[in-house]
Design a protein around this motif. Structure first.
Motif, PDB file in Angstrom:
ATOM      1  N   LEU A  61       0.837  -1.194   0.000  1.00 22.56           N
ATOM      2  CA  LEU A  61       0.000   0.000   0.000  1.00 22.56           C
ATOM      3  C   LEU A  61       0.872   1.244   0.000  1.00 22.56           C
ATOM      4  CD1 LEU A  61      -2.507  -1.213   2.745  1.00 22.56           C
ATOM      5  CD2 LEU A  61      -2.740  -1.419   0.262  1.00 22.56           C
ATOM      6  N   SER A  62       0.568   2.175  -0.875  1.00 17.83           N
ATOM      7  CA  SER A  62       1.315   3.423  -1.003  1.00 17.83           C
ATOM      8  C   SER A  62       1.095   4.306   0.221  1.00 17.83           C
ATOM      9  CB  SER A  62       0.843   4.157  -2.261  1.00 17.83           C
ATOM     10  OG  SER A  62       1.487   5.400  -2.371  1.00 17.83           O
ATOM     11  N   THR A  63       2.192   4.835   0.757  1.00 17.63           N
ATOM     12  CA  THR A  63       2.096   5.702   1.937  1.00 17.63           C
ATOM     13  C   THR A  63       3.360   6.550   2.045  1.00 17.63           C
ATOM     14  OG1 THR A  63       1.599   5.723   4.312  1.00 17.63           O
ATOM     15  CG2 THR A  63       3.030   3.945   3.520  1.00 17.63           C
ATOM     16  N   GLU A  64       3.646   7.032   3.216  1.00 17.45           N
ATOM     17  CA  GLU A  64       4.877   7.787   3.464  1.00 17.45           C
ATOM     18  C   GLU A  64       5.452   7.352   4.798  1.00 17.45           C
ATOM     19  OE1 GLU A  64       2.883  11.827   5.229  1.00 17.45           O
ATOM     20  OE2 GLU A  64       2.819  11.518   3.059  1.00 17.45           O
ATOM     21  N   VAL A  65       6.761   7.484   4.938  1.00 23.97           N
ATOM     22  CA  VAL A  65       7.431   7.115   6.181  1.00 23.97           C
ATOM     23  C   VAL A  65       6.839   7.949   7.326  1.00 23.97           C
ATOM     24  CG1 VAL A  65       9.646   7.152   7.412  1.00 23.97           C
ATOM     25  CG2 VAL A  65       9.550   6.416   5.015  1.00 23.97           C
ATOM     26  N   GLY A  66       6.547   7.280   8.429  1.00 19.74           N
ATOM     27  CA  GLY A  66       5.998   7.949   9.606  1.00 19.74           C
ATOM     28  C   GLY A  66       4.479   7.934   9.685  1.00 19.74           C
ATOM     29  N   HIS A  67       3.808   7.510   8.606  1.00 22.71           N
ATOM     30  CA  HIS A  67       2.343   7.462   8.601  1.00 22.71           C
ATOM     31  C   HIS A  67       1.869   6.425   9.629  1.00 22.71           C
ATOM     32  CE1 HIS A  67      -1.373   8.466   6.355  1.00 22.71           C
ATOM     33  NE2 HIS A  67      -1.780   7.301   6.845  1.00 22.71           N
ATOM     34  N   SER A  68       0.810   6.730  10.350  1.00 17.55           N
ATOM     35  CA  SER A  68       0.275   5.804  11.351  1.00 17.55           C
ATOM     36  C   SER A  68      -0.311   4.559  10.696  1.00 17.55           C
ATOM     37  CB  SER A  68      -0.828   6.480  12.174  1.00 17.55           C
ATOM     38  OG  SER A  68      -0.281   7.490  12.983  1.00 17.55           O
ATOM     39  N   VAL A  69       0.026   3.407  11.260  1.00 13.19           N
ATOM     40  CA  VAL A  69      -0.514   2.123  10.819  1.00 13.19           C
ATOM     41  C   VAL A  69      -1.596   1.738  11.820  1.00 13.19           C
ATOM     42  CG1 VAL A  69      -0.006  -0.308  10.341  1.00 13.19           C
ATOM     43  CG2 VAL A  69       1.703   1.467   9.831  1.00 13.19           C
ATOM     44  N   LEU A  70      -2.758   1.360  11.309  1.00 16.27           N
ATOM     45  CA  LEU A  70      -3.913   1.042  12.147  1.00 16.27           C
ATOM     46  C   LEU A  70      -4.208  -0.450  12.111  1.00 16.27           C
ATOM     47  CD1 LEU A  70      -6.185   3.887  10.719  1.00 16.27           C
ATOM     48  CD2 LEU A  70      -4.606   4.026  12.670  1.00 16.27           C
ATOM     49  N   ALA A  71      -4.685  -0.975  13.226  1.00 14.13           N
ATOM     50  CA  ALA A  71      -5.116  -2.375  13.253  1.00 14.13           C
ATOM     51  C   ALA A  71      -6.351  -2.502  12.378  1.00 14.13           C
ATOM     52  CB  ALA A  71      -5.424  -2.798  14.681  1.00 14.13           C
ATOM     53  N   ALA A  72      -6.343  -3.454  11.477  1.00 15.05           N
ATOM     54  CA  ALA A  72      -7.477  -3.638  10.567  1.00 15.05           C
ATOM     55  C   ALA A  72      -8.701  -4.188  11.292  1.00 15.05           C
ATOM     56  CB  ALA A  72      -7.087  -4.571   9.428  1.00 15.05           C
ATOM     57  N   GLY A  73      -8.487  -4.855  12.403  1.00 11.69           N
ATOM     58  CA  GLY A  73      -9.596  -5.421  13.170  1.00 11.69           C
ATOM     59  C   GLY A  73      -9.153  -5.664  14.599  1.00 11.69           C
ATOM     60  N   GLU A  74     -10.125  -5.957  15.458  1.00 10.46           N
ATOM     61  CA  GLU A  74      -9.756  -6.194  16.857  1.00 10.46           C
ATOM     62  C   GLU A  74      -9.096  -7.550  17.001  1.00 10.46           C
ATOM     63  OE1 GLU A  74     -13.449  -8.064  19.288  1.00 10.46           O
ATOM     64  OE2 GLU A  74     -13.511  -5.908  18.963  1.00 10.46           O
ATOM     65  N   ILE A 134      -6.017  -5.254  21.205  1.00 10.25           N
ATOM     66  CA  ILE A 134      -6.173  -4.029  20.432  1.00 10.25           C
ATOM     67  C   ILE A 134      -7.551  -4.006  19.777  1.00 10.25           C
ATOM     68  CG2 ILE A 134      -3.714  -3.584  20.043  1.00 10.25           C
ATOM     69  CD1 ILE A 134      -5.615  -4.965  17.231  1.00 10.25           C
ATOM     70  N   HIS A 135      -7.985  -2.822  19.397  1.00  7.82           N
ATOM     71  CA  HIS A 135      -9.277  -2.685  18.729  1.00  7.82           C
ATOM     72  C   HIS A 135      -9.063  -2.196  17.292  1.00  7.82           C
ATOM     73  CE1 HIS A 135      -8.523   1.256  20.607  1.00  7.82           C
ATOM     74  NE2 HIS A 135      -9.065   1.743  19.506  1.00  7.82           N
ATOM     75  N   ARG A 136     -10.091  -2.376  16.492  1.00 13.16           N
ATOM     76  CA  ARG A 136     -10.054  -1.955  15.096  1.00 13.16           C
ATOM     77  C   ARG A 136      -9.797  -0.454  15.031  1.00 13.16           C
ATOM     78  NH1 ARG A 136     -15.401  -2.478  11.278  1.00 13.16           N
ATOM     79  NH2 ARG A 136     -14.880  -0.795   9.874  1.00 13.16           N
ATOM     80  N   GLY A 137      -8.839  -0.054  14.192  1.00 16.16           N
ATOM     81  CA  GLY A 137      -8.520   1.357  14.009  1.00 16.16           C
ATOM     82  C   GLY A 137      -7.489   1.895  14.983  1.00 16.16           C
ATOM     83  N   GLN A 138      -7.045   1.089  15.937  1.00 15.14           N
ATOM     84  CA  GLN A 138      -6.040   1.534  16.904  1.00 15.14           C
ATOM     85  C   GLN A 138      -4.683   1.645  16.220  1.00 15.14           C
ATOM     86  OE1 GLN A 138      -5.904  -0.767  20.533  1.00 15.14           O
ATOM     87  NE2 GLN A 138      -3.773  -0.201  20.940  1.00 15.14           N
ATOM     88  N   VAL A 139      -3.925   2.686  16.544  1.00 14.46           N
ATOM     89  CA  VAL A 139      -2.573   2.853  16.001  1.00 14.46           C
ATOM     90  C   VAL A 139      -1.694   1.754  16.592  1.00 14.46           C
ATOM     91  CG1 VAL A 139      -0.547   4.357  15.858  1.00 14.46           C
ATOM     92  CG2 VAL A 139      -2.842   5.341  15.663  1.00 14.46           C
ATOM     93  N   ILE A 140      -1.024   0.998  15.713  1.00 14.96           N
ATOM     94  CA  ILE A 140      -0.143  -0.081  16.160  1.00 14.96           C
ATOM     95  C   ILE A 140       1.322   0.204  15.822  1.00 14.96           C
ATOM     96  CG2 ILE A 140      -1.938  -1.849  16.080  1.00 14.96           C
ATOM     97  CD1 ILE A 140      -0.763  -2.721  13.336  1.00 14.96           C
TER      98      ILE A 140
END
Length: 182
Positions: A77-90, A130-136
């Motif tokens: 997936l295209s992004t940039e260094v330092g971008h927050s990664v989120l849990a896709a699901g709990e 963790i929950h869905r959408g949480q920064v991991i």
């Protein structure tokens, strides 16, 4: 059968035959399968994108022919260094650390499903709920063969079988038969 009933039956048999043949020759609407997105049907996907806004896919999933065969066991997936990664699901963090010099987070979800995210600088710990959408974590540099500034490799595995993780965020479609009109 009484003789009166037999007489009536023989008298109406040609009529029944004509009606049956006519019905067979009439044009009938044919059912047509129409895909209805689950979102339009009021269903919400159980998982969400690991990056927001939803990113461009720079490399698609390529299922390996066997567990050790060539393929691409996830999507980039295209992004940039330092971008927050989120849990896709709990779920529960099963691994948060370094593998072969790259940061990796692996989350166990219900149904023997595990999602992985790399390269990341983890901000969660093994065993953490963790929950869905949480920064991991945050996207780290170092994804080889990434055609843009940075990529997040996102994978999914269920009971030892690699899956296309895009199916987690693009809900399945339901089929509904509708009349076909020529």
């Amino acid at each position: 059968m009484s003789s009166d009933r037999a007489h009536v039956h023989r008298r109406h048999a040609p009529l029944a035959l004509v009606v049956t043949i006519s019905l067979l020759l009439l044009p009938w609407p044919h059912p047509q399968a129409v895909a209805i997105p689950a979102a339009a049907a009021g269903l919400e996907p159980r998982f969400s994108w690991p990056l927001l806004p939803a990113p461009a896919v720079t490399r698609n999933f390529e299922e390996p022919a066997h567990p050790y065969g060539p393929g691409h066991r996830g999507v980039d997936l295209s992004t940039e260094v330092g971008h927050s990664v989120l849990a896709a699901g709990e779920g529960t963090v099963r691994f948060a650390g370094t593998v072969a010099g790259r940061g990796v987070v692996s989350i166990e979800h219900d149904g023997e499903l595990r999602t992985t995210y790399e390269p990341v600088v983890p901000t969660v710990s093994t065993g953490e709920q963790i929950h869905r959408g949480q920064v991991i974590g945050q996207v780290a540099a170092g994804h080889e063969a990434c055609p843009v500034a940075a990529c997040l490799h996102w994978g999914a595995l269920r009971a030892g079988e690699y899956l296309n993780p895009l199916r987690l965020v693009r809900p399945d479609t339901r089929l509904r038969l509708k009349p076909w009109e020529p």
